[in-house]
Design a protein around this motif. Structure first.
Motif, short mmCIF file in Angstrom:
data_model
loop_
_atom_site.label_atom_id
_atom_site.label_comp_id
_atom_site.label_asym_id
_atom_site.label_seq_id
_atom_site.Cartn_x
_atom_site.Cartn_y
_atom_site.Cartn_z
N ALA A 63 0.83 -1.21 0.00
CA ALA A 63 0.00 0.00 0.00
C ALA A 63 0.87 1.26 0.00
CB ALA A 63 -0.94 0.00 1.20
N VAL A 64 1.95 1.25 0.76
CA VAL A 64 2.86 2.41 0.80
C VAL A 64 3.58 2.55 -0.53
CG1 VAL A 64 4.95 3.34 1.88
CG2 VAL A 64 3.15 2.33 3.30
N THR A 65 4.07 1.45 -1.07
CA THR A 65 4.75 1.49 -2.37
C THR A 65 3.82 2.04 -3.44
OG1 THR A 65 6.14 -0.38 -1.78
CG2 THR A 65 5.93 0.10 -4.11
N ASN A 66 2.59 1.54 -3.47
CA ASN A 66 1.62 1.99 -4.48
C ASN A 66 1.30 3.48 -4.34
OD1 ASN A 66 1.59 -0.61 -5.47
ND2 ASN A 66 -0.27 -1.17 -4.36
N THR A 67 1.13 3.94 -3.11
CA THR A 67 0.83 5.35 -2.87
C THR A 67 2.00 6.23 -3.31
OG1 THR A 67 -0.67 4.85 -1.06
CG2 THR A 67 0.25 7.07 -1.12
N HIS A 68 3.21 5.85 -2.93
CA HIS A 68 4.39 6.64 -3.30
C HIS A 68 4.58 6.70 -4.81
CE1 HIS A 68 6.71 7.95 0.29
NE2 HIS A 68 5.82 7.15 0.86
N ALA A 70 2.33 6.29 -7.12
CA ALA A 70 1.21 7.00 -7.75
C ALA A 70 1.33 8.52 -7.57
CB ALA A 70 -0.12 6.52 -7.18
N HIS A 71 1.98 8.95 -6.50
CA HIS A 71 2.03 10.38 -6.18
C HIS A 71 3.45 10.96 -6.24
CE1 HIS A 71 -2.18 10.27 -5.13
NE2 HIS A 71 -1.94 9.19 -4.41
N CYS A 72 4.34 10.24 -6.88
CA CYS A 72 5.71 10.73 -7.00
C CYS A 72 5.73 12.06 -7.74
CB CYS A 72 6.56 9.72 -7.75
SG CYS A 72 8.24 10.30 -8.10
#
Length: 106
Positions: A63-68, A70-72
């Motif tokens: 979840a953290v990897t996906n959020t980071h 997606a919002h890089c």
């Protein structure tokens, strides 16, 4: 002048985090250098998976990897930074070499 410096390796953070890191460095009178490690989302997922199979650092949950990823926000033109392309997901020598070339202000 301060002899303290801060080197920050970054691959997928949003701008507000880097602004906070700069503010912290300024508060303690340290120079701040940003190293932007350009890695696409697939490369980041590969590194997470590799680390799970061969742990050398704490895991990052999906979840953290996906959020980071997606919002890089790559560094903007007004953010001084050093950039390196991530070409080998399991060898940090390229990034270490770049960081070692950043001069320390004394």
């Amino acid at each position: 002048a301060s002899t303290r410096s801060t080197k920050c390796g970054d691959s997928s953070s949003p701008r507000f985090l880097r602004d906070e890191w700069r503010a912290i460095a300024s508060t303690i009178g340290a120079r701040f250098d940003l190293v932007y490690v350009h890695a696409d989302a697939q490369m980041i997922r590969n590194r997470v998976r590799f680390n799970r199979e061969n742990p050398t650092r704490p895991d990052v949950i999906d979840a953290v990897t996906n959020t980071h990823t997606a919002h890089c926000e790559p560094p903007a033109i007004d953010e001084p930074h050093h950039t390196t392309e991530r070409t080998n997901s399991h060898n940090a020598a390229e990034v270490s070499a770049l960081v070692s070339r950043i001069p320390v202000v004394r």
